[in-house]
Structures are given as structure tokens and as C-alpha cells.
Design a protein around this motif. Structure first.
Motif, PDB file in Angstrom:
ATOM      1  N   TYR A 211    -121.002  36.227-124.576  1.00  0.00           N
ATOM      2  CA  TYR A 211    -120.586  36.615-125.919  1.00  0.00           C
ATOM      3  C   TYR A 211    -119.217  37.297-125.940  1.00  0.00           C
ATOM      4  CZ  TYR A 211    -125.527  35.685-126.380  1.00  0.00           C
ATOM      5  OH  TYR A 211    -126.756  35.082-126.316  1.00  0.00           O
ATOM      6  N   ARG A 212    -118.437  37.085-124.868  1.00  0.00           N
ATOM      7  CA  ARG A 212    -117.083  37.637-124.815  1.00  0.00           C
ATOM      8  C   ARG A 212    -116.110  36.518-124.465  1.00  0.00           C
ATOM      9  NH1 ARG A 212    -119.458  41.655-121.361  1.00  0.00           N
ATOM     10  NH2 ARG A 212    -118.171  40.992-119.617  1.00  0.00           N
ATOM     11  N   ASN A 213    -114.872  36.682-124.887  1.00  0.00           N
ATOM     12  CA  ASN A 213    -113.850  35.698-124.568  1.00  0.00           C
ATOM     13  C   ASN A 213    -113.250  35.916-123.188  1.00  0.00           C
ATOM     14  OD1 ASN A 213    -114.035  34.315-127.037  1.00  0.00           O
ATOM     15  ND2 ASN A 213    -112.691  35.809-128.035  1.00  0.00           N
ATOM     16  N   ALA A 214    -113.496  37.085-122.595  1.00  0.00           N
ATOM     17  CA  ALA A 214    -112.951  37.402-121.275  1.00  0.00           C
ATOM     18  C   ALA A 214    -114.016  38.087-120.430  1.00  0.00           C
ATOM     19  CB  ALA A 214    -111.724  38.305-121.403  1.00  0.00           C
ATOM     20  N   GLN A 215    -113.894  37.966-119.105  1.00  0.00           N
ATOM     21  CA  GLN A 215    -114.843  38.602-118.194  1.00  0.00           C
ATOM     22  C   GLN A 215    -114.764  40.128-118.271  1.00  0.00           C
ATOM     23  OE1 GLN A 215    -116.972  36.931-115.466  1.00  0.00           O
ATOM     24  NE2 GLN A 215    -116.797  35.543-117.207  1.00  0.00           N
ATOM     25  N   GLU A 216    -113.561  40.649-118.563  1.00  0.00           N
ATOM     26  CA  GLU A 216    -113.332  42.100-118.620  1.00  0.00           C
ATOM     27  C   GLU A 216    -113.703  42.759-117.294  1.00  0.00           C
ATOM     28  OE1 GLU A 216    -115.254  43.710-122.061  1.00  0.00           O
ATOM     29  OE2 GLU A 216    -114.171  42.422-123.445  1.00  0.00           O
ATOM     30  N   GLU A 217    -113.164  42.210-116.209  1.00  0.00           N
ATOM     31  CA  GLU A 217    -113.430  42.733-114.876  1.00  0.00           C
ATOM     32  C   GLU A 217    -112.783  44.097-114.679  1.00  0.00           C
ATOM     33  OE1 GLU A 217    -112.147  40.026-111.923  1.00  0.00           O
ATOM     34  OE2 GLU A 217    -113.321  38.344-112.665  1.00  0.00           O
ATOM     35  N   VAL A 218    -113.466  44.933-113.925  1.00  0.00           N
ATOM     36  CA  VAL A 218    -112.896  46.186-113.442  1.00  0.00           C
ATOM     37  C   VAL A 218    -112.777  46.051-111.928  1.00  0.00           C
ATOM     38  CG1 VAL A 218    -113.202  48.674-113.205  1.00  0.00           C
ATOM     39  CG2 VAL A 218    -113.923  47.521-115.314  1.00  0.00           C
ATOM     40  N   ASP A 219    -111.554  46.071-111.405  1.00  0.00           N
ATOM     41  CA  ASP A 219    -111.308  45.874-109.975  1.00  0.00           C
ATOM     42  C   ASP A 219    -110.843  47.176-109.334  1.00  0.00           C
ATOM     43  OD1 ASP A 219    -111.898  43.130-110.095  1.00  0.00           O
ATOM     44  OD2 ASP A 219    -109.853  42.674-110.741  1.00  0.00           O
ATOM     45  N   VAL A 220    -111.459  47.507-108.204  1.00  0.00           N
ATOM     46  CA  VAL A 220    -111.045  48.670-107.412  1.00  0.00           C
ATOM     47  C   VAL A 220    -110.996  48.249-105.943  1.00  0.00           C
ATOM     48  CG1 VAL A 220    -112.002  50.358-109.025  1.00  0.00           C
ATOM     49  CG2 VAL A 220    -113.439  49.461-107.183  1.00  0.00           C
ATOM     50  N   THR A 221    -110.408  49.088-105.104  1.00  0.00           N
ATOM     51  CA  THR A 221    -110.297  48.800-103.673  1.00  0.00           C
ATOM     52  C   THR A 221    -110.901  49.944-102.878  1.00  0.00           C
ATOM     53  OG1 THR A 221    -108.270  47.534-104.039  1.00  0.00           O
ATOM     54  CG2 THR A 221    -108.711  48.248-101.791  1.00  0.00           C
TER      55      THR A 221
END
Length: 270
Positions: A211-221
Motif C-alpha cells: 500500500y505504498r509507492n516506495a519501500q521506505e527502507e532505513v539503512d544503517v551500517t
């Protein structure tokens, strides 16, 4: 049985690649991550899909699922059912503390050419030599360890079920897995073969991506100690993923080892 075997073989080929590199994601979602009462149960959905937590591709093979109780003992799913797109099973939480629910797959993958045609094979080390024809050309063998987990706590959290195996990628809590809240940072530690996994990318994606147009990822290392922190933008179920590869294989024929880890964590409102 044959149908499920073929589906698992197809899934294993998908998981031979790092999870973040393709659309399909493997996950398990419990009906609750915190329970209490005299006789609590949770129901778990398990599938591989394009959209997170919306089954649309294939089920997880339940013979790969293991449940570790707070006392460290393991058991199999109860009331299990595998359908076309997902598997469903129950977990009876008869003990106080935290349970780990895991699906683990390890094995060898090979690609080769025979009579001008490209072939693929999946299996274990014992069958590698006898199942790949002697005249095969351009044989490439890789090893994989893929782990997918989720966690449920009955009453007060505990740590015994969370003890790492020391094999592949594994996640350890600094912040409790079942004590996460939106707007509050959470810290975890990623291990590789039981040691801190430094410099690895970790991705967190909230569910309901359908239900979103983007994955909206949160990336960290991860840091030198394998630790990383996540800030949850809102409440919901989140899929956490990390992957890597190296040459630390367990058999000489395999030149590469591919490892992946994924977990479903619930983040509650403050």
C-alpha cells in the motif's frame, strides 16, 4: 511431499542470492509478540513474497522451522498447514520467557554446463560428486546459510533461547526484541560465525509495502563491534535484513559462501 520439495528447491535458488538484491523476501509474522495468561498461543504466517507480509509467491517449507523455548529446548510447529502461497502454524507458549521461531536453510548450490546446456543443482556435500556428471564443464559451487527469525515473549523476557549457534549471520538483542516502541531507538548486534560482524549494511522495512509507492527502507551500517541502532518512524511490523558473502566455506569444492539473515520485529506505539 513432492510438491513441497519442488517449492523448497525453487526457494533455495532464490535465497542463494543476498535478500536485498531481489524482490522476493522470506518472512514469518506472529499474531502477537507479547502474550500472557494461563494458556497462551500464537499463530504464525510464513511465506516468500514481493510485498512484505502479503503472501503472493510461495510458502515457507515447515520442515525447516524450529521453535526454541525459554529453557533452550526445541520443538516443531503445531497445527501446521501449507497452502499455495503461505504456511500457517501455531506455537503453544507453555513456558514463561522469550521464544525464538526460526527457519534455517543451508546447503550447496552449483551451476554447470552439460552438452551445451546450463544446469543447476542444489543439495549437500555428500551428494555433490555423484549428482553432477563427470563431464560437466564450468562447474561453480557455492555454499549458503540463510536464517529467518521472529520472537515472542510470554510474560517476562528471557535470553536462553536467543543464544547464538555460532554459524552464519545471527542477531543479538541489546534492546529487547519484544520491547520496541515507535520513536525510541533500538540497538542490536549482528554476529558472523559468533563474532561481531563489522561494516555490514542492515536494512529495515516496515510492512504493508503493498500500500505504498516506495519501500521506505532505513539503512544503517554495523560498527566494529557489530552493533547498530534503528529509529522506528512509526509502529508496525518491520522486516530486518542483512547479507554478506565470503570464502570461508566448509568444503573445498565451494569457492564462495553466501549468508543472509532476516527477522520480523514488532514495534508498538509509545
Amino acid at each position: 511431499m513432492r510438491k513441497h520439495s519442488l517449492k523448497w528447491s525453487a526457494l533455495a535458488l532464490v535465497l542463494a542470492l543476498p535478500m536485498a538484491a531481489h524482490a522476493h523476501k522470506m518472512w514469518m509474522v506472529p499474531s502477537a509478540t507479547n502474550v500472557s495468561g494461563a494458556d497462551p498461543w500464537v499463530t504464525v504466517d510464513a511465506a516468500v513474497s514481493n510485498d512484505l507480509f502479503y503472501p503472493d509467491h510461495m510458502p515457507v517449507a515447515l520442515d525447516r522451522v524450529s521453535i526454541t523455548a525459554p529453557d533452550g529446548q526445541t520443538s516443531k510447529p503445531e497445527n501446521a498447514l501449507t497452502g499455495q502461497y503461505r504456511s500457517v502454524f501455531d506455537v503453544h507458549l507453555t513456558q514463561q520467557g522469550t521464544y525464538k521461531i526460526a527457519a534455517v536453510n543451508g546447503g550447496l548450490f552449483a551451476s554447470y554446463e552439460m552438452d551445451g546446456q546450463k544446469k543447476r543443482w542444489r543439495g549437500d556435500a555428500a551428494n555433490l560428486a555423484k549428482e553432477i556428471p563427470a563431464g560437466a564443464k564450468n562447474v561453480e559451487v557455492s555454499e549458503s546459510i540463510n536464517r529467518v527469525e521472529t520472537f515472542v515473549t510470554n510474560g517476562k523476557p528471557s535470553d536462553t533461547a536467543l543464544k547464538p549457534s555460532g554459524k552464519g549471520l545471527e542477531l543479538m538483542p541489546v534492546t529487547r526484541f519484544t520491547d520496541l516502541a515507535a520513536g525510541e531507538p533500538a540497538t542490536f548486534q549482528l554476529l558472523l560465525d559468533g563474532k561481531p560482524a563489522a561494516g555490514l549494511k542492515v536494512t529495515a522495512i516496515a510492512g504493508e509495502t503493498r500500500y505504498r509507492n516506495a519501500q521506505e527502507e532505513v539503512d544503517v551500517t554495523t560498527g566494529k563491534d557489530g552493533k547498530f541502532s534503528l529509529n522506528w518512524p512509526h509502529a508496525g511490523m518491520y522486516w530486518i535484513n542483512a547479507s554478506t558473502q565470503d570464502d570461508k566455506t566448509s568444503i573445498k569444492q565451494a569457492k564462495q559462501r553466501r549468508l543472509s539473515y532476516a527477522a520480523t520485529l514488532e514495534v508498538l506505539p509509545q
